[in-house]
Design an enzyme around this catalytic site. Structure first.
Site, short mmCIF file in Angstrom:
data_model
loop_
_atom_site.label_atom_id
_atom_site.label_comp_id
_atom_site.label_asym_id
_atom_site.label_seq_id
_atom_site.Cartn_x
_atom_site.Cartn_y
_atom_site.Cartn_z
N ARG A 2 42.95 40.04 40.54
CA ARG A 2 44.22 39.31 40.66
C ARG A 2 45.29 40.18 40.03
O ARG A 2 45.20 40.50 38.86
CB ARG A 2 44.15 37.99 39.89
N ARG A 6 50.65 39.02 38.41
CA ARG A 6 50.51 39.31 37.00
C ARG A 6 51.58 40.24 36.49
O ARG A 6 51.73 40.39 35.30
CB ARG A 6 49.15 39.96 36.82
N ARG A 15 57.12 34.17 45.29
CA ARG A 15 55.89 33.40 45.27
C ARG A 15 56.15 31.89 45.33
O ARG A 15 55.36 31.13 45.88
CB ARG A 15 55.10 33.81 44.02
N ASP A 51 42.37 34.41 47.85
CA ASP A 51 41.64 34.07 46.63
C ASP A 51 40.18 33.82 46.98
O ASP A 51 39.87 33.49 48.13
CB ASP A 51 42.24 32.85 45.93
N TYR A 129 32.36 27.85 40.05
CA TYR A 129 33.55 26.98 40.14
C TYR A 129 33.20 25.63 40.76
O TYR A 129 33.68 24.59 40.32
CB TYR A 129 34.65 27.66 40.96
#
Ligand code: CP3
Length: 329
Positions: A2, A6, A15, A51, A129
């Protein structure tokens, strides 16, 4: 890793404030976001803006990505009945926006001569997850299931392996030139548990992708004890975080595979002198070996000054040396 969100002000500017999954569903926006770090940093490859939870999200498993937290699952996987909620992933039907983004990114990168790296989450990391329901420090539910019900665990990982294969196959079919399988949290496991409970499903993915003829990168964090196994799972390139120097990582992985890494992203938060010394230490530990993809050991930290990253890339381009393999050892 990612990255874009960042470090880049231009990323934050476009975004928006909604879910990252909404940004990923917008091919025009995702294309622009994928290109931003290429333009700004002059890196040699682009990583597709998406993602690892996209397949689970796209088939309606009920995943959200909460800013500052990460993937959160409304109703975590709790038992056999939940396998029903993990139907096969068909990118063309379930996520046509992903395909459109890959195509438009590949088209935009072609004149620059920059390849696109596609990616997917490895079965273990995605399973963690779905089982934990949110980012975890202990992976307790995940480890409990693999030991208590190895049959159900294997079925869960097999479905996730098929989803990763479908996802990567579509990305390569539409122009991705390499793929990265992220098993970011595999470092939570012992080598014995990794080999028994995780490696077979990752091998299934990497073997299937091997048929597509593109290089396969396999990455995890804190995986110093697993590097050889992660290579043996079928990787052409093994990603290494900053904990193991590249010369030692190469010894552990063995011949015939390249390494990716491994500057500690925290050093990019310090002064340029510190970041430069860290970059040179990575190059020195690689010692000119041609099988090296310079990278950070994990994602860019949010508060990183983009100028430091620009200078790291320039330094690697200026000082990275490739020796013939015999000379490099
Ligand atoms: O442009 C890029 O950043 C590359 C695209 C990319 C994203 N996620 C977008 C993203 C990639 C390659 C990923 C992979 C990913 N996602 C991994 C594997 C690689 C790794 O870093 O270990 C993992 C474990 C995830 C799951 C995930 N998604 C987490 C833990 C988070 C962090 C939450 C936070 O805000 O700290 C996300 C959110 C996410 N995915 C961001 C980005 C750019 C950051 C936040 C945002 O912009 O919403």
């Amino acid at each position: 890793m990612r990255q874009a969100g960042r470090s880049l002000p231009e990323y934050r500017a476009i975004r928006g404030t909604g879910s990252i999954l909404d940004a990923i569903r917008d091919p025009e926006l995702s294309t622009e976001i994928t290109l931003q770090p290429v333009r700004r940093y002059g890196v040699d490859a682009a990583i597709f803006y998406s993602d690892i939870v996209v397949p689970a999200y796209a088939i309606g498993f009920g995943v959200e990505v909460v800013p500052g937290v990460g993937p959160v699952v409304a109703e975590p996987f709790a038992g056999r009945a939940d396998l029903e909620r993990l139907r096969p992933y068909e990118p063309d039907v379930d996520a046509p926006w992903v395909i459109e983004t890959v195509r438009s990114v590949v088209g935009a990168l072609a004149p620059l001569g920059v390849p696109l790296i596609g990616f997917a989450g490895a079965p273990f990391t995605v399973a963690s997850y779905l089982l934990e329901g949110r980012p975890s420090r202990t992976y307790a539910r995940t480890k409990a299931l693999m030991h208590e019900d190895p049959v159900l665990w294997a079925e869960l990982l097999d479905r996730l392996a098929d989803q990763a294969i479908a996802s990567l196959t579509a990305q390569v079919a539409h122009g991705a030139a390499a793929v990265q399988l992220f098993d970011s949290w595999a470092g939570a496991l012992s080598a014995a548990d990794y080999e028994r409970f995780v490696l077979p499903a990752s091998r299934k993915v990497l073997d299937a992708v091997g048929e597509l003829g593109v290089p396969r990168i396999h990455f995890g964090v804190g995986t110093g004890e697993l590097l050889a196994l992660m290579g043996a799972a079928g990787a052409d390139v093994v990603g290494v975080d900053w904990r193991v120097p590249l010369d030692e990582a190469r010894r552990r992985v063995g011949p015939g595979r390249a390494l990716q890494g491994n500057l500690d992203p925290a050093l990019c938060l310090a002064s340029w002198e510190v970041a430069a010394a860290g970059t040179r230490a990575v190059l020195a530990a690689n010692a000119g070996h041609p099988g090296h993809v310079f990278n950070l050991g994990h994602g860019v930290l949010p508060e990183t000054d983009p100028e430091i990253l620009e200078r790291v890339v320039a330094l690697v381009h200026a000082e990275g040396r490739v020796l013939p393999v015999e000379a490099a050892g």
